[in-house]
Design an enzyme around this catalytic site. Sequence first.
Site, PDB file in Angstrom:
ATOM      1  N   GLU A   1      -2.186 -20.444   8.256  1.00  0.00           N
ATOM      2  CA  GLU A   1      -0.775 -20.535   8.618  1.00  0.00           C
ATOM      3  C   GLU A   1       0.175 -20.073   7.516  1.00  0.00           C
ATOM      4  O   GLU A   1       1.367 -19.937   7.757  1.00  0.00           O
ATOM      5  CB  GLU A   1      -0.415 -21.942   9.097  1.00  0.00           C
ATOM      6  CG  GLU A   1      -0.485 -23.033   8.033  1.00  0.00           C
ATOM      7  CD  GLU A   1      -1.811 -23.771   8.064  1.00  0.00           C
ATOM      8  OE1 GLU A   1      -2.839 -23.174   8.452  1.00  0.00           O
ATOM      9  OE2 GLU A   1      -1.820 -24.961   7.684  1.00  0.00           O
ATOM     10  N   ASN A   2      -0.357 -19.807   6.328  1.00  0.00           N
ATOM     11  CA  ASN A   2       0.509 -19.224   5.300  1.00  0.00           C
ATOM     12  C   ASN A   2       0.701 -17.724   5.496  1.00  0.00           C
ATOM     13  O   ASN A   2       1.424 -17.101   4.716  1.00  0.00           O
ATOM     14  CB  ASN A   2      -0.023 -19.516   3.888  1.00  0.00           C
ATOM     15  CG  ASN A   2      -1.454 -19.088   3.688  1.00  0.00           C
ATOM     16  OD1 ASN A   2      -2.298 -19.300   4.545  1.00  0.00           O
ATOM     17  ND2 ASN A   2      -1.726 -18.460   2.560  1.00  0.00           N
TER      18      ASN A   2
END
Lengths: 208, 208, 234, 234
Positions: B46-47
């Site tokens: 999710e980064n």
Amino acid sequence: MWDRNQMAERAAQELQDGWYVNLGIGIPTLVSNYIPEGIEVTLQSENGMLGMGPFPYEGEEDADLINAGKQTITELPQTAYFDSAQSFAMIRGGKIAMAILGAMEVAENGDLANWMIPGKLVKGMGGAMDLVAGVGRVVVVMDHTSKHGESKVLKSCTLPLTGKAVVNRIITNLGVLDVVPGGLQIVECADGVTEAELRAATEATIIN
Amino acid sequence: MWDRNQMAERAAQELQDGWYVNLGIGIPTLVSNYIPEGIEVTLQSENGMLGMGPFPYEGEEDADLINAGKQTITELPQTAYFDSAQSFAMIRGGKIAMAILGAMEVAENGDLANWMIPGKLVKGMGGAMDLVAGVGRVVVVMDHTSKHGESKVLKSCTLPLTGKAVVNRIITNLGVLDVVPGGLQIVECADGVTEAELRAATEATIIN
Amino acid sequence: MKKVYPDAKSALDGQLFDGMLIASGGFGLCGIPELLIAAIRDAGTKDLTVASNNAGVDGAGLGQLLATRQVKKMISSYVGENAEFMRQYLSGELELEFNPQGTLAERMRAGGAGIPGFYTKTGVGTVIADGKEVKNFDGQDYILERGLVADLSIVKAWKADPSGNLVFRKTARNFNPPAATCGRVCVAEVEEIVPLGSLNPDMIHVPGIYVHRLIQGSHEKRIENRTTRKREEA
Amino acid sequence: MKKVYPDAKSALDGQLFDGMLIASGGFGLCGIPELLIAAIRDAGTKDLTVASNNAGVDGAGLGQLLATRQVKKMISSYVGENAEFMRQYLSGELELEFNPQGTLAERMRAGGAGIPGFYTKTGVGTVIADGKEVKNFDGQDYILERGLVADLSIVKAWKADPSGNLVFRKTARNFNPPAATCGRVCVAEVEEIVPLGSLNPDMIHVPGIYVHRLIQGSHEKRIENRTTRKREEA
């Protein structure tokens, strides 16, 4: 009285160095021909481009490279492309310093109508509503009166609005007016136009 | 009773060919070691990455290439990078088929708590709240009971929630349970665990 | 999971139904999924609602679906340049929902991003605000606009890899990325499918997660307004 | 209009004031504007509110501003890995507003995009929803989150051209693009400023319109969790 090119040249005086600017279709497009010496502006095209260049040389048209008027154009060394959501993110987000747009009617409170004539052909607002709502400063360039001699600078607009209280300055063939509290203020008259003539052609309240 | 690796292996059975999946920190990370033959899944970090590869070889770590646990990782031929707004747009928009996450507590209505213990150290929810709200299916992998032997599969959560009614399936060291209307349903027991033992370790209502 | 299909017809197989909402990329005739539009025309799917910035021109782009009267309603910002559109609209055969261009783009982006509603200044005090919730933030009025989720998105890209990662060229990008994200299913038409690993992962405009099916194909790229300067002007 | 400045101190000159809101890019220690943070530390600006996904670690990233007690409030999703942060927070010296990571990223993106509020499912039924408007769309509850506009954004990019176009590398992109857009002023720290025209215009991550000032500079890129596999495992 100014012609189309003189109106565009006058509008070009509004530009400031370093500004990002969106030019509408018609007379506003001509403004790019009159950018003053020493002033560097970057033109945004709302279909997804910053750094719009001139028309291509004949034979070098690229169908993938058009402006918001669907005209073939070119890119510049600083050009960046992006999608329509990003394009209007920067417009709505106030990153564009100024939009120079055409108009059908402007009212003394800054209301603008330029997208629709009920009962006649309806083409749509395109990006105009987003531009007038989002950019830092809205300058309208248009003829002062209709073909029938009726003022297009009104007490209130008769056509459906593009934006409410959004116009900052009006440049017409007769002169330049600012939208200020209480009405319009004459900034200057066009070459050979008297203040009386400008007033006579304006339905809106002029406060100076 | 399953150990960490067996829980991860069981969780890997949840994967389907072509899915995009987000794996949480801890046991969920181990799931990538057990992806079944013939099943192709793409891991989202999710980064800002789709197509997360394995840890780099020693000496090939790249500080600009980390996962959401801030671990150095590698890319794959299908990798795409993007920014955090885009990353959570795809999470919130339901484009991720499944998230496999750890938990502190799960309740029989699917409530999940995994981000905070009031009065103790508070690190934050990171992306967990977005994941449980947005992805298609949420599978929790955790120990069935606390170190003190208390059930973590509860009638209702005692800790602040990460998401309300978001968990679909719970995989613990004792077995697999589904969240269904009215409570939990036993799907299977872990190796060597009887159904009676699973029930005894579970505070939540089991309806089958 | 193979995403690559041999042609537009097979890529749309099972994805079309009467009354569906389709989101399309493209600005004017630039970056439009012409082959997919033709396949929808050939499939004869009816009562379509189409969200697209423009409605094509007579015989090209979405004009193909207007000619066959497959479109019930358009959601667009600008529909000039299409005589058949105007005829159907003025005769009441076709519904039209005008969205400001930025609002339409953001509605697609929001729909794809799990955002059911957002507030914008655009259109406050105009007919666009009619019937919409107005909320004041920090002294200024904004209207609530809805995220748009389509049953199907059709987009046109320059290059793709087999995992569905898309790359666009110049201003042909336009509405294609937001349209791609807002479809429950997205089918992309690309000029070239390149081998996996040959696209720079830092330079993907639409990650493959958004793209369910892909075709490679080419069509004539038409120019609406051919504007040039003479070499002497340089 | 020259955007390129010789160093971080000059690039921030006139842009700092006590009590301001600063948005920062970066995820953990990856893609953080380390030189700009150090210059803010040296300037001694106080009572800062900082919106950043993380709060750095002791002595690096935003940890530099925590050590000097210049930060009044953090808006973050995850603040582990910082003992001094925890000490200040638990002793009441530091305010903390937790935002879910996606909500924080979208708040920055919305702030930069002229969207004062948007609805999200994230956090519904949790403490994050406390005090926020809840609205039901199509049978599901969502909460209203606010766009975030910062007085200043500080970001870290890989390359820039003199017009401010930015390109990022791998997962160092993270919060930098949304942070860049949400600042009234954005200052970018880049590893390399390349000549105008040398970036591919199709491959710009943040167009120069968002970037007001630029510096070129380098700092040690620290790795928080160095994880590797042995060659034998291949």
